[in-house]
Design a protein around this motif. Sequence first.
Motif, short mmCIF file in Angstrom:
data_model
loop_
_atom_site.label_atom_id
_atom_site.label_comp_id
_atom_site.label_asym_id
_atom_site.label_seq_id
_atom_site.Cartn_x
_atom_site.Cartn_y
_atom_site.Cartn_z
N ALA A 74 0.83 -1.21 0.00
CA ALA A 74 0.00 0.00 0.00
C ALA A 74 0.87 1.26 0.00
N ILE A 75 1.93 1.26 0.82
CA ILE A 75 2.84 2.41 0.85
C ILE A 75 3.56 2.56 -0.49
N ALA A 76 3.92 1.42 -1.09
CA ALA A 76 4.58 1.45 -2.40
C ALA A 76 3.66 2.06 -3.47
N LEU A 77 2.39 1.71 -3.43
CA LEU A 77 1.43 2.29 -4.37
C LEU A 77 1.33 3.80 -4.18
N LYS A 78 1.34 4.23 -2.93
CA LYS A 78 1.23 5.66 -2.63
C LYS A 78 2.45 6.43 -3.15
N LEU A 79 3.65 5.87 -2.96
CA LEU A 79 4.88 6.58 -3.29
C LEU A 79 5.29 6.43 -4.75
N LEU A 80 5.10 5.25 -5.31
CA LEU A 80 5.55 5.00 -6.67
C LEU A 80 4.50 5.33 -7.74
N PHE A 81 3.24 5.27 -7.34
CA PHE A 81 2.15 5.55 -8.29
C PHE A 81 1.19 6.58 -7.68
N PRO A 82 1.69 7.80 -7.47
CA PRO A 82 0.88 8.83 -6.78
C PRO A 82 -0.44 9.14 -7.48
N SER A 83 -0.45 9.14 -8.81
CA SER A 83 -1.69 9.46 -9.52
C SER A 83 -2.74 8.37 -9.32
N LEU A 84 -2.28 7.15 -9.09
CA LEU A 84 -3.19 6.03 -8.90
C LEU A 84 -3.77 6.02 -7.48
N ALA A 85 -2.95 6.39 -6.51
CA ALA A 85 -3.37 6.26 -5.10
C ALA A 85 -3.79 7.57 -4.46
N LYS A 86 -3.68 8.69 -5.20
CA LYS A 86 -3.94 9.98 -4.58
C LYS A 86 -5.36 10.11 -4.03
N ALA A 87 -6.31 9.42 -4.66
CA ALA A 87 -7.70 9.53 -4.22
C ALA A 87 -7.92 8.88 -2.86
N TYR A 88 -6.96 8.04 -2.44
CA TYR A 88 -7.15 7.29 -1.19
C TYR A 88 -6.17 7.72 -0.11
N LYS A 89 -5.35 8.73 -0.42
CA LYS A 89 -4.45 9.26 0.61
C LYS A 89 -5.24 10.12 1.59
N LEU A 90 -4.78 10.15 2.81
CA LEU A 90 -5.42 11.02 3.80
C LEU A 90 -5.10 12.46 3.45
N PRO A 91 -6.02 13.36 3.70
CA PRO A 91 -5.73 14.78 3.42
C PRO A 91 -4.58 15.26 4.27
N GLU A 92 -3.81 16.17 3.72
CA GLU A 92 -2.69 16.72 4.48
C GLU A 92 -3.23 17.39 5.75
N PHE A 93 -2.54 17.15 6.84
CA PHE A 93 -2.99 17.73 8.09
C PHE A 93 -1.98 18.77 8.57
N LYS A 94 -2.49 19.73 9.27
CA LYS A 94 -1.62 20.78 9.79
C LYS A 94 -0.91 20.24 11.02
N HIS A 95 0.41 20.16 10.90
CA HIS A 95 1.20 19.62 12.00
C HIS A 95 1.25 20.63 13.15
N VAL A 96 0.84 20.20 14.32
CA VAL A 96 0.92 21.04 15.52
C VAL A 96 2.16 20.61 16.29
N PRO A 97 3.16 21.48 16.43
CA PRO A 97 4.38 21.11 17.13
C PRO A 97 4.09 20.67 18.56
N LEU A 98 4.86 19.72 19.05
CA LEU A 98 4.76 19.35 20.45
C LEU A 98 5.16 20.56 21.28
N HIS A 99 4.47 20.78 22.38
CA HIS A 99 4.66 22.03 23.11
C HIS A 99 4.39 21.86 24.60
N VAL A 100 4.82 22.86 25.36
CA VAL A 100 4.56 22.93 26.79
C VAL A 100 4.14 24.35 27.13
N ALA A 101 3.58 24.50 28.31
CA ALA A 101 3.25 25.83 28.83
C ALA A 101 4.36 26.27 29.78
#
Length: 539
Positions: free
Chosen positions: A314-341
Amino acid sequence: MAKKGQTVQLQTELNTDEEWEKYLQKPGLLVIDVYSDWCGPCAGMQANLKKIKVEIGGDTLQLAVAKCDGITDLERFRGTSEPTWMLVAGGKMVNFMYGANAPKLTQLITEEIRIQKLVDEGSYTRENVMEVTDRAPDEAKRWEAIQSKLAEEEALEDAKRKQEVHQRLLKESDAILENLGNLGVMVVLPHARDKYLEVMKDLMNEAGLVISISEKVNLTRDIMEEMLYFSDQKAEHLNFEDNPKKPTMGVTLKRSSEHLPGNVIDDVVLQVIYGNSRKHPGDDDSPSRKFLKTDPDDRIFIGLWAPPNARCKAIALKLLFPSLAKAYKLPEFKHVPLHVAMAFEAFKTNDLMELSKEYPGGVMRYGFFDSDEPIKAQLIAKTVEEFESRSTPVTYEEKIILQVSKEDKECFEAFLKVGPSYRSLNVEVGEKDCSFLFPPGYDAPPKKEQEVSKKSRKKKNKIIHQITVNKDGEEIIETMVADKTSTEETEELKTDIKDEGEENFDEEEDFDDEEDELILEDTEIERAGEEKATSPMVE
């Protein structure tokens, strides 16, 4: 001696490397109060120190305050808020103490004065002295504890990041397998491209495999490592050549018929490439073995490769054939840095704001609160301008609390040195702390008081004069008042015939309350008669 009435300065102020180096050459015992620019020296101990000098130390005891911000040897103390005492003799550190415990410091200095007098007499030699840049035992113990705690936090953060990646790849591979699970994947390296079909043709026909897609792919070490994420196989054990003139090929395979015998397509592909072993490097007579290549340095390069399991596929399909697997990739998420107060006294605001400029993005959010306890803290202000514009003075109870990213270790440690009054125990606690302090919507811009432009309306009153003519021909005027605005349309006033032989009509007038002027408007008169008029008559 000082003249009568003249102030004697018992403490020397040290601010630069030059002043520091020169002071260390002084004879006797040097008691140095090390402080940071924002915190200042320990004022509460000065009177006690001067008393010790006058009553016990005399010329043997020298007192100084050293601002570590401008002295290289004291760099490790920058940003600290705890009183720090360094005792130096002969240019070497002979003792060290943290805190403002007056009896303990007095006892320590008194003992060192006694020893120094013996040294000056030549009857005693100091041992176990340290360089001023070395960490004293108490200092080293505290530093090691801090480093150990930071290492534990980093391990926790690393595990948290890895878990986030793992969960994302699981969900992504599940989605791809659900939709493209009927495809197999094979990678053909440059030196195998010319003959792989010739070698594999019969095996593929026997297994009922046909090529679905064949296209050039960019195979890198990082891509191989990601494709092997769900496998024990390591990318460093697989050598593959890079040939720009003849790039690597990615091939998807499918069964020629759904009714063919055999296991799932992944097992069939592994069987065809590696033989019964179904893993690298393959059986002796397998296509994989036939395409292994050895270079002059005895390095072995692979010619064919297939993902060792379904998730790797599945990972190979995502990386080697992006046009084929793009419909099933998770949407890009906004990375929230690990943090403290991190909470600090509000008096440190300017220093913290300057420090934040050195690490753009290091401070994710900040605010001013009445406490440094995240659950209890009540918001005072969101910005420096809002906080400083208050009419009330700053108090020691008021805190500025920062949401500090831990992605940049140097940034985190820089704020740690400033001496927070509170810090989240780790990033998991930090996430909870910041959810209390900076809830959803915290970043929304403040609502500005907007002046709503409304058409000015002058409130007017409706004055109705009812004029009645009696049988004797005398006019009787009755006045009634009703509210009305100038935007209301003028209503037609109609009168009813009350008594036979009487004439009734109304006059309508508007007047402005603000100017107390009576504005006479059109007066509508309806005269009474035997029959009602069919249209009003306007005067």
